[in-house]
Write an enzyme that holds these catalytic residues in place. Structure first.
Site, mmCIF file in Angstrom:
data_model
loop_
_atom_site.group_PDB
_atom_site.id
_atom_site.type_symbol
_atom_site.label_atom_id
_atom_site.label_comp_id
_atom_site.label_asym_id
_atom_site.label_seq_id
_atom_site.Cartn_x
_atom_site.Cartn_y
_atom_site.Cartn_z
ATOM 1 N N LEU A 262 0.852 -1.192 0.000
ATOM 2 C CA LEU A 262 0.000 0.000 0.000
ATOM 3 C C LEU A 262 0.886 1.239 0.000
ATOM 4 C CD1 LEU A 262 -2.324 -1.385 2.811
ATOM 5 C CD2 LEU A 262 -2.832 -1.408 0.370
ATOM 6 N N ASP A 263 0.851 1.979 -1.097
ATOM 7 C CA ASP A 263 1.748 3.116 -1.275
ATOM 8 C C ASP A 263 1.429 4.256 -0.303
ATOM 9 O OD1 ASP A 263 3.727 4.645 -2.934
ATOM 10 O OD2 ASP A 263 1.966 5.892 -3.310
ATOM 11 N N ALA A 264 2.475 4.825 0.281
ATOM 12 C CA ALA A 264 2.422 6.073 1.069
ATOM 13 C C ALA A 264 1.138 6.222 1.889
ATOM 14 C CB ALA A 264 2.599 7.276 0.138
ATOM 15 N N GLU A 300 3.637 1.207 2.984
ATOM 16 C CA GLU A 300 4.763 2.138 2.926
ATOM 17 C C GLU A 300 4.366 3.361 3.733
ATOM 18 O OE1 GLU A 300 7.298 5.085 0.015
ATOM 19 O OE2 GLU A 300 5.209 4.629 -0.388
ATOM 20 N N ASP A 325 12.148 2.328 6.313
ATOM 21 C CA ASP A 325 13.085 3.230 5.633
ATOM 22 C C ASP A 325 14.327 3.550 6.453
ATOM 23 O OD1 ASP A 325 11.669 3.394 3.317
ATOM 24 O OD2 ASP A 325 10.836 5.393 3.682
ATOM 25 N N ASP A 326 14.190 3.588 7.782
ATOM 26 C CA ASP A 326 15.351 3.937 8.620
ATOM 27 C C ASP A 326 16.560 3.073 8.284
ATOM 28 O OD1 ASP A 326 13.932 5.828 9.989
ATOM 29 O OD2 ASP A 326 13.930 4.803 11.926
ATOM 30 N N TYR A 327 16.314 1.782 8.078
ATOM 31 C CA TYR A 327 17.440 0.862 7.832
ATOM 32 C C TYR A 327 18.157 1.253 6.546
ATOM 33 C CZ TYR A 327 19.986 -3.562 8.337
ATOM 34 O OH TYR A 327 20.961 -4.505 8.522
ATOM 35 N N HIS A 393 12.786 1.604 -5.816
ATOM 36 C CA HIS A 393 12.453 2.541 -6.890
ATOM 37 C C HIS A 393 12.503 3.992 -6.414
ATOM 38 C CE1 HIS A 393 8.442 2.413 -4.978
ATOM 39 N NE2 HIS A 393 8.297 3.618 -5.488
ATOM 40 N N VAL A 396 16.340 5.172 -5.488
ATOM 41 C CA VAL A 396 17.164 5.325 -6.689
ATOM 42 C C VAL A 396 16.524 6.359 -7.621
ATOM 43 C CG1 VAL A 396 18.119 4.170 -8.729
ATOM 44 C CG2 VAL A 396 18.043 2.959 -6.535
ATOM 45 N N ASN A 398 14.295 8.673 -7.268
ATOM 46 C CA ASN A 398 14.071 10.049 -6.828
ATOM 47 C C ASN A 398 15.372 10.818 -6.647
ATOM 48 O OD1 ASN A 398 11.276 10.235 -6.937
ATOM 49 N ND2 ASN A 398 11.043 9.200 -4.967
#
Length: 615
Positions: A262-264, A300, A325-327, A393, A396, A398
């Site tokens: 599930l995006d954002a 996400e 994302d932290d990792y 995605h 990289v 962005n």
């Protein structure tokens, strides 16, 4: 839990097609059937602004449009197929006729997933679902157990990341449409590979988005980077929620998708008593009971909030996992030295230890970049609830020039980073091509037909890079060359170094799948020690015998270290995989002998050494 209402064109063999559309503020709706005897049918108004009609002679392939108030002719917002483009007629399809061969497939549990994220248009030269099927043996050989497909909802043109989709139910025609996607899913299941589909429920793309003509799909209560938010909690929101619940269930039920990403979800605004995500989980639970299998929901988010993944009975939304994302940010900043934009919150060695032991780095801490306190404590949440990567995605694509890690760090560091992802306790995800060090960039690309929109996209991309210090001219997102440059070269078959890197990834994946200590890796079954000055990480997995001792040197200098005296001390440690070996393109190493507890050893720059305990 709300009662769901069918929408779109529902074909039943021998009966015809029932057309249903939600248009609460419209006075009249007709469906124009592009059949040999072209005709218009009036739809009957029902409760809550739904309109419906049965057309007995409308079968699969029939093109149709809805006419609103006798004036506006529009495609179906719940169209299952847009064979021409986003502005033209929708088409009826028959979900019941596909010859599935996966009736015994039940999907894989989260802890067995080794995910490979790919973009349909650039993963192969052809850019189709059929072409991906030809590459499944390569993915199987690598050890991949799940592919994650970037969004395939119909978007304008044939070049797009997929986040500009405007028909959530329609599979992108240029990729092969609904039939092509079903063939791909079926072929993956035959090879025991799960399929994760990326879906976007936080916004809609701009071109071909006719939802406002039908009803209040959006609300001005909240604003997103894409404009007004989708209406999940304002007046009439029950029916907007229904639209997206039906969409999620369609992918799982009719396309046999195993998991949704599930995006954002931080851009899904809902202050109602039952959050959209919780109710989505409840509807999926109901489908699980009907189908006799489990489906995985992954979110996400950039909020570091365990509410998403905590059980519903404990006040959570009950999702299975979330991107972590932290990792990525900790690894990226430590190995590249980059500190621009959101990376300013990272780059401290101790954050790597914290990310392994406690998950969220920002667990109630002040974020300098966001200028606010961020996050909750995820220490007690199982590691399988978090998906980690060193490239994806976003991270990289962005970047202004779309550089992969291959362009930013040494060949040896690529292997060390692979180890940090694949030997972590979390669910690992690779980004297409990283396993052999693909050198082509992954750039941002679109193929809009509206000139003003194209200019707006170009300006938006420039504004987005205000935070980053990348130099050079941003590639034109509308250019076909930008898209073609983003395609994988698959050069590892002729490039020795790339072949060695891919073999190293294979070994790491094989180890993750077969080592007893990694069968169900989790934070309580690990010991983590970090020599901050040297950037040497000691990671010991002790979930089952024999224990595994992973030593990482993520500095660019050789380092001297010693095996730490751990609670698992006892017996000797035998090296089983060393990134510095010549087999993996390294310079060779003397660390082949069995080591005693507290033994000293020399680590080459940017390396990972894996030891197995000998009793």
């Amino acid at each position: 839990m709300s009662i769901l209402r069918k929408i779109g064109a529902d074909y039943t063999p021998g009966r015809g097609t029932t057309f249903t559309v939600w248009a609460p503020e419209v006075e009249q709706v007709e469906v124009s059937l592009h059949t040999p005897n072209k005709k218009r049918l009036k739809l009957q108004r029902e409760a809550f602004g739904y309109w419906t009609a049965l057309a007995e002679d409308a079968g699969p392939g029939t093109r149709y449009m809805f006419t609103l108030n006798g004036e506006k002719e529009r495609p179906d917002p719940a169209s299952l197929f847009q064979p021409d483009d986003v502005h033209k007629a929708s088409a009826v399809i028959d979900h019941s006729h596909f010859n599935w061969t996966d009736k015994n497939w039940k999907g894989l549990p989260l802890e067995q997933l080794i995910i490979y994220e790919l973009h349909v248009g650039t993963f192969t030269e052809e850019g189709t679902f059929e072409a991906i099927i030809q590459k499944i043996p390569e993915l199987k050989d690598l050890g991949i157990t799940a592919i994650e497909i970037m969004p395939v909802a119909q978007f304008p043109g044939n070049r797009n990341w997929g986040y500009d989709g405007v028909y959530p139910f329609a599979t992108q025609e240029s990729y092969g449409g609904p039939e092509g996607l079903k063939k791909l899913v079926n072929a993956c299941h035959e090879q025991e590979i799960s399929v994760v589909l990326d879906v976007v429920y936080n916004h809609m793309g701009p071109e071909g988005n006719y939802l406002n003509d039908y009803g209040p799909y959006f609300t001005d209560k909240y604003h997103t980077p894409w404009g007004n938010a989708l209406n999940f909690d304002d007046a009439h929101s029950d029916h907007v929620r229904n639209f997206f619940f039906q969409n999620a269930l369609m992918w799982l039920r009719d396309f046999h998708i195993d998991a949704l990403r599930l995006d954002a979800v931080h851009a899904i605004y809902d202050t109602g008593a039952k959050h959209f995500l919780q109710e989505l989980r409840e509807h999926v639970n109901q489908l699980e009971e009907q189908e006799g299998r489990n489906y995985i929901l992954t979110a996400e988010t950039d909020l570091s909030d365990v509410r998403l993944i905590n059980p519903i009975e404990k006040g959570g939304y009950g999702l299975d996992a979330q991107w972590f994302d932290d990792y990525h940010h900790v690894i990226h900043t430590l190995v590249t030295g980059e500190q621009e934009g959101y990376y300013e919150d990272y780059g401290k060695p101790e954050q790597l230890k914290k990310a392994l032991e406690h998950t969220f780095v920002y667990n109630g801490l002040y974020s300098e970049h966001r200028k606010k306190t961020l996050g909750t404590d995820a220490t007690a949440n199982p590691a399988q609830q978090f998906v980690v990567c060193s490239q994806n995605h976003d991270q990289v694509g962005n970047r202004m020039l779309g550089e992969r890690l291959t362009q930013l760090v040494s060949f040896e560091m690529l292997k060390a980073v692979a180890g940090l992802v694949l030997l972590s306790p979390y669910v690992p995800m690779l980004f297409m091509g990283e396993e052999y060090g693909e050198e082509n960039p992954f750039l941002y690309f679109v193929s809009h037909t509206d000139k003003d929109l194209v200019e707006a996209v170009r300006k938006g991309r420039k504004a987005e890079f205000a935070y980053f210090a990348s130099k050079g001219e941003a590639p034109d997102p509308q250019s076909e060359e930008t898209f073609n440059r983003s395609k994988l070269q698959r050069s590892y078959t002729s490039n020795e170094k790339q072949k060695q890197l891919r073999e190293f990834y294979k070994q790491l994946i094989q180890l993750r799948k077969t080592a007893p200590a990694l069968a169900k890796p989790d934070k309580p079954n690990m010991e983590v020690n970090l020599e901050e000055e040297k950037l040497v990480l000691h990671l010991i997995h002790k979930g089952a015998a024999p224990n595994l001792y992973c030593i990482f040197n993520i500095s660019n200098q050789p380092q001297e270290t010693a095996l730490v005296n751990t609670t698992t001390a006892g017996g000797n440690w035998k090296p089983i995989l060393n990134s510095a070996d010549t087999a993996w393109g390294g310079g060779g190493t003397g660390n082949g002998e069995v080591l005693k507890a507290e033994a000293s050893l020399s680590l080459p720059p940017a390396s990972v050494l894996i030891l197995e305990q000998q009793r």
